[in-house]
Design an enzyme around this catalytic site. Structure first.
Site, PDB file in Angstrom:
ATOM      1  N   SER A 204       0.933  -1.206   0.169  1.00  0.00           N
ATOM      2  CA  SER A 204       0.078  -0.042  -0.048  1.00  0.00           C
ATOM      3  C   SER A 204       0.763   1.067  -0.001  1.00  0.00           C
ATOM      4  O   SER A 204       1.818   1.529  -0.885  1.00  0.00           O
ATOM      5  CB  SER A 204      -1.037   0.038   1.157  1.00  0.00           C
ATOM      6  OG  SER A 204      -1.831   0.894   0.966  1.00  0.00           O
TER       7      SER A 204
ATOM      8  N   GLU B 158      -8.753  -5.136  -4.897  1.00  0.00           N
ATOM      9  CA  GLU B 158      -8.295  -4.281  -4.041  1.00  0.00           C
ATOM     10  C   GLU B 158      -9.328  -3.418  -3.096  1.00  0.00           C
ATOM     11  O   GLU B 158      -9.528  -3.524  -1.879  1.00  0.00           O
ATOM     12  CB  GLU B 158      -7.268  -3.428  -4.393  1.00  0.00           C
ATOM     13  CG  GLU B 158      -6.154  -4.109  -5.091  1.00  0.00           C
ATOM     14  CD  GLU B 158      -4.781  -4.346  -4.064  1.00  0.00           C
ATOM     15  OE1 GLU B 158      -5.141  -3.864  -3.167  1.00  0.00           O
ATOM     16  OE2 GLU B 158      -3.883  -4.896  -4.922  1.00  0.00           O
TER      17      GLU B 158
ATOM     18  N   HIS C 180      -7.701  -5.517  -0.631  1.00  0.00           N
ATOM     19  CA  HIS C 180      -6.452  -4.833  -0.107  1.00  0.00           C
ATOM     20  C   HIS C 180      -6.029  -5.530   1.294  1.00  0.00           C
ATOM     21  O   HIS C 180      -6.966  -5.417   2.070  1.00  0.00           O
ATOM     22  CB  HIS C 180      -6.657  -3.429  -0.056  1.00  0.00           C
ATOM     23  CG  HIS C 180      -5.336  -2.569  -0.234  1.00  0.00           C
ATOM     24  ND1 HIS C 180      -4.508  -2.385  -0.950  1.00  0.00           N
ATOM     25  CD2 HIS C 180      -5.122  -1.502   1.102  1.00  0.00           C
ATOM     26  CE1 HIS C 180      -3.651  -1.758  -0.742  1.00  0.00           C
ATOM     27  NE2 HIS C 180      -3.959  -1.244   0.625  1.00  0.00           N
TER      28      HIS C 180
END
Length: 494
Positions: free
Chosen positions: A188, A315, A411
């Protein structure tokens, strides 16, 4: 697996600033938590400045606990977590290791407003048991890390990360690590940081290879960053200058970080910035970031190191859970985001055709935003880097059963599999109570193989054959599909 401290302390180790002593786990891992690598950047004379060297200390500093920098908590009950102090890092190493170990330096994510290098999901013990040393890094975020002031250096959080890499070069050999075999990795915002560092020629030699997991490549121009700073200051009724901001309590600062993040969601006022998910992003400062993170990555010839890059299949579903946002999205929202992104004619029909569930606009929206925020940047990085260096590409495709199966391959779901920390309390929120251990073993082994030997175990990516590792309950090597979708993003400027 959560490890208990054993009675014997870990060996005393010399660093440039002084001696440190950690603890050992019941499985023989030496752990050092909270080693200072940069002097406290929250003091009046260092506030909003570039990182400064750590001042030497006398005696032995006991390093058995750590904390993040001040940041918002993840629930209303926790308004503020972390505390001001020296910036720190943490080390896991096998207690009985001989020779120089390969080193993996982890930059945690958190949307540029959070990070915590000692979250249980980042425990480096599984890597250490396989002969790889892990270093996790705390760095400044939010106001202190990324707010733009005309008379202060930008991207202070990135500068902190670079300082940590320099610390590793100067000190890691004393812990048994090899400074010439450093793999920089992150997820990330941590992955976006890795990409920025790769694009900066001044970081050459601080690492020898990199892993980029779900990289967001959004950034701000100085004008956009100035507008964010002005909005932030207007909320507090103070001048938009560092002296005024420095007088505000950390509690009020981090709560205002969240408030501005909500304010910029108004697309009519903020345009594409409303899609960023956070008001605090890296700034194109002509120093750490010259053009944009992606363009610097393309243009920089000096950091052509081997790279693994990839993303998860869905995600953005993380951000649509658990507040039932997934069910609230309409076709109107789909058309609005496609228009905001200026995607070509036919994008709406293409995403309807390729979505998990064309009947649910939320599923389609999640896929568009997944592509914009993480998946297409990861693919583009693989494409540009594979032309000049060894590059491996992956997709994480395992669908989590969390939130009644609605979370899917979202995610962060891949991170506990990467570290082998599936059964920590934090991980259970993302992977459920019975995730496949074999998937974690295969991912962790791939990352270990890359750190040790420069090869994760599957064929390199190229524009010609597009070989991709799909990590799932039964992982497999395949070819990237969805050509109709990828074509929509060919001319998009990340």
């Amino acid at each position: 697996m959560e490890f208990l401290q054993c009675n014997a302390p870990a060996p005393v180790v010399d660093t440039e600033a002084g001696k440190v002593q950690g603890y050992c786990t019941d499985e023989g891992i030496s752990v050092y938590k909270g080693i200072p690598y940069v002097a406290n950047p929250f003091t009046p004379e260092r506030r909003f400045q570039s990182p400064q060297p750590m001042q030497p200390w006398q005696g032995i500093k006991v390093t058995v606990s750590d904390w993040p920098v001040p940041q918002p908590g993840r629930s209303p009950a926790q308004r503020l977590v972390g505390r001001a102090g020296d910036l720190t890092l943490n080390i896991w190493r096998p207690g009985n290791a001989e020779g120089k170990l390969p080193v993996m330096v982890w930059l945690p994510g958190g949307a540029w407003i959070r990070e915590d290098a000692t979250e249980s999901v980042y425990d480096g013990s599984v890597f250490a048991k396989k002969g790889v040393m892990v270093v996790t890094v705390n760095y400044r975020v939010g106001v202190d890390g990324f707010m733009h002031f005309a008379q202060r250096p930008d991207n202070r959080g990135i500068a902190d990360q670079i300082a940590a890499l320099k610390w590793v070069q100067h000190n890691i050999a004393n812990f048994g690590g090899d400074p010439d075999r450093v793999t920089l990795f992150g997820q990330s915002a941590g992955a976006g940081s890795v990409a920025i560092i790769l694009g900066n020629p001044e970081t050459k030699g601080l690492y020898q290879q990199a892993i980029i997991q779900s990289p967001p490549m959004q950034w701000l121009s100085p004008a956009e960053a100035t507008r964010i700073t002005r909005q932030f200051s207007d909320n507090l009724g103070i001048p938009a200058d560092p002296e005024a901001v420095a007088k505000v309590s950390f509690d009020d600062l981090v709560q205002n970080v969240l408030k501005v993040g909500e304010q910029i969601k108004d697309a009519t006022q903020w345009g594409r910035l409303s899609l960023g998910g956070t008001a605090f992003l890296p700034v194109a400062d002509s120093k750490i970031i010259v053009r944009s993170p992606m363009e610097d990555l393309v243009m920089n010839d000096s950091n052509r190191v081997p790279v693994i890059v990839g993303s998860t299949d869905s995600e953005y579903r993380l951000y649509l859970m658990p507040g039932s946002e997934l069910q609230k999205i309409t076709d109107k929202d789909l058309r609005a985001v496609i228009n905001e992104l200026s995607l070509p004619t036919g994008a709406f029909q293409a995403y309807i055709k390729n979505s998990i569930s064309a009947e649910n606009p939320g599923d389609v929206y999640a896929q568009i935003m997944s592509d914009y925020t993480f998946r297409m940047p990861a693919l583009y990085i693989a494409q540009i880097m594979s032309r000049n260096q060894n590059t491996w590409f992956y997709h994480f495709s395992w669908r989590s059963p969390a939130y009644n199966g609605l979370l899917g391959a979202a995610h962060f779901v891949d991170v506990p599999f990467t570290f082998g920390t599936l059964h920590t309390k934090e991980a259970e929120n993302f992977v459920g109570i019975n995730p496949p251990q074999s998937l974690s073993d295969s991912m962790n082994d791939a990352w270990v193989g890359f750190a040790k030997y420069g090869n994760p175990g599957w064929p390199k990516y190229s524009d010609k054959d597009k070989k991709t590792m799909f990590f799932d309950t039964k992982s497999y090597l395949g070819t990237l599909g969805d050509q109709q979708i990828t074509t929509l993003w060919e001319n998009f400027r990340f």
